[in-house]
Motif scaffolding. Structure first.
Motif, mmCIF file in Angstrom:
data_model
loop_
_atom_site.group_PDB
_atom_site.id
_atom_site.type_symbol
_atom_site.label_atom_id
_atom_site.label_comp_id
_atom_site.label_asym_id
_atom_site.label_seq_id
_atom_site.Cartn_x
_atom_site.Cartn_y
_atom_site.Cartn_z
ATOM 1 N N UNK A 140 1.121 -1.237 -0.133
ATOM 2 C CA UNK A 140 0.235 -0.050 -0.025
ATOM 3 C C UNK A 140 0.701 1.277 -0.197
ATOM 4 N N UNK A 141 1.720 0.930 1.032
ATOM 5 C CA UNK A 141 2.765 2.518 0.522
ATOM 6 C C UNK A 141 3.699 2.606 -0.674
ATOM 7 N N UNK B 37 4.256 5.466 -5.585
ATOM 8 C CA UNK B 37 3.850 5.909 -7.195
ATOM 9 C C UNK B 37 3.034 6.198 -7.732
ATOM 10 N N UNK B 38 1.773 6.842 -7.142
ATOM 11 C CA UNK B 38 0.918 7.371 -7.527
ATOM 12 C C UNK B 38 0.971 8.645 -7.371
ATOM 13 N N UNK C 99 -2.536 3.480 6.430
ATOM 14 C CA UNK C 99 -0.886 3.803 5.242
ATOM 15 C C UNK C 99 -0.633 4.196 4.691
ATOM 16 N N UNK C 100 -1.659 4.597 3.571
ATOM 17 C CA UNK C 100 -1.639 4.341 1.800
ATOM 18 C C UNK C 100 -1.966 5.847 1.719
ATOM 19 N N UNK C 101 -2.674 6.400 2.708
ATOM 20 C CA UNK C 101 -2.461 7.611 3.056
ATOM 21 C C UNK C 101 -1.293 8.762 3.697
ATOM 22 N N UNK C 102 -0.894 7.966 4.447
ATOM 23 C CA UNK C 102 0.006 8.313 5.096
ATOM 24 C C UNK C 102 0.954 8.748 4.138
ATOM 25 N N UNK C 103 1.382 7.564 4.047
ATOM 26 C CA UNK C 103 3.127 7.680 2.325
ATOM 27 C C UNK C 103 2.199 8.108 1.219
#
Length: 291
Positions: free
Chosen positions: A65-66, A71-72, A90-94
């Motif tokens: 997710x991170x 990459x996004x 996790x994705x949003x923090x990353x």
């Protein structure tokens, strides 16, 4: 928590039919409702990738997710998720750490946060990005609000990736909505002995494409991939592992663990992300640079 700026301290609302009401909600939902938001509504007009998954995520799922969120950010794609514990946050923090943009769709009023541990994250998103809900301020989370929130995430996203999901995960509702909406949909394959990957592996068995290389997804979204993609930014530990392998072109995993002094779990997680970025491939205990 960063102080919320004056531009988003108040929750705004829009009814269906308003000129600023998100077109995707009117197009994909049979029951578009009034929305409430804090932050920059124009983010809904950017390419949107939903990264969702289990609240009880594994280290593997968190790494994926991170890495996908970073990459996004590199490619200018906005990450949309549900601000939930685990994969979502996790994705949003990353993506924020990478300097990217994110949209959080929540199952409470915009003035509340569930879970409470994500209050700082919610504040930052409301201040500098976008926090969106179907519920007015003061509305507390209820169990049946979460599936309704998931249909919003799917409707707003251009593509949806399910990173990890158990047999009863709400992420599977997001996947179902994405299929009904005709969105690009991927599932991340996982260990067949892991309860956190039962749902994603089942999606793959039911013909949802497995996400094996991040850029395959972004190409399908129509995102230009730079020619220098192999030189994209890496996390500190990702760079450490890659630099071990680069000189000779290949190395055994045990040797990488010895040289980096990272735990086997950490190294295996990093290798998964590097492989999904198309930088290495692993075979028979060896790691090789992708040509």
């Amino acid at each position: 928590m960063k102080e919320i700026g004056e531009s988003c301290v108040f929750t705004r609302s829009l009814a269906p039919g308003h000129s600023l009401y998100p077109e995707k909600l009117q197009e994909y939902l049979t029951d578009p409702r009034r929305i409430y938001y804090r932050g920059d509504l124009t983010l809904l007009g950017t390419p949107l990738l939903a990264i969702v998954g289990s609240r009880k995520c594994t280290a593997y799922g968190k790494n994926v997710a991170e890495g996908l969120a970073r990459r996004a950010a590199e490619l200018g794609v906005t990450v949309i998720s549900g601000l939930a514990r685990g994969i979502d946050s996790a994705a949003q923090r990353s993506v924020l750490q990478a300097g990217g943009r994110t949209v959080a769709v929540v199952a409470t009023g915009c003035d509340l946060c569930y879970p409470a541990e994500n209050r700082d994250l919610a504040g930052r998103i409301a201040s500098d990005h976008l926090l969106l809900s179907e519920y007015p301020d003061g509305t507390e989370a209820r169990s049946f609000y979460f599936p309704l929130r998931n249909r919003l995430i799917s409707a707003l996203a251009d593509a949806v990736v399910i990173v990890e999901a158990g047999t009863r995960s709400g992420s599977l509702i997001t996947a179902e909505c994405a299929a009904e909406h005709g969105k690009i949909l991927y599932a991340v394959p996982g260990n067949i002995t892991s309860a956190s990957s039962v749902g994603t592996n089942k999606l793959i068995a039911e013909s949802v494409p497995p996400l094996l290389v991040f850029d395959d997804l972004f190409r399908e979204m129509g995102i230009p991939i730079r020619a220098d993609s192999l030189c994209r930014e890496l996390g500190k530990e990702e760079e450490m592992v890659l630099n071990c392998v680069l000189p000779g072109g290949e190395m055994r995993i045990e040797e990488i663990i010895r040289r980096t002094e990272l735990t086997p779990k950490t190294v295996n997680g990093i290798l998964t992300v590097l492989e999904m970025k198309g930088l290495v491939f692993c075979e028979m205990g060896k790691v090789m640079i992708a040509k």
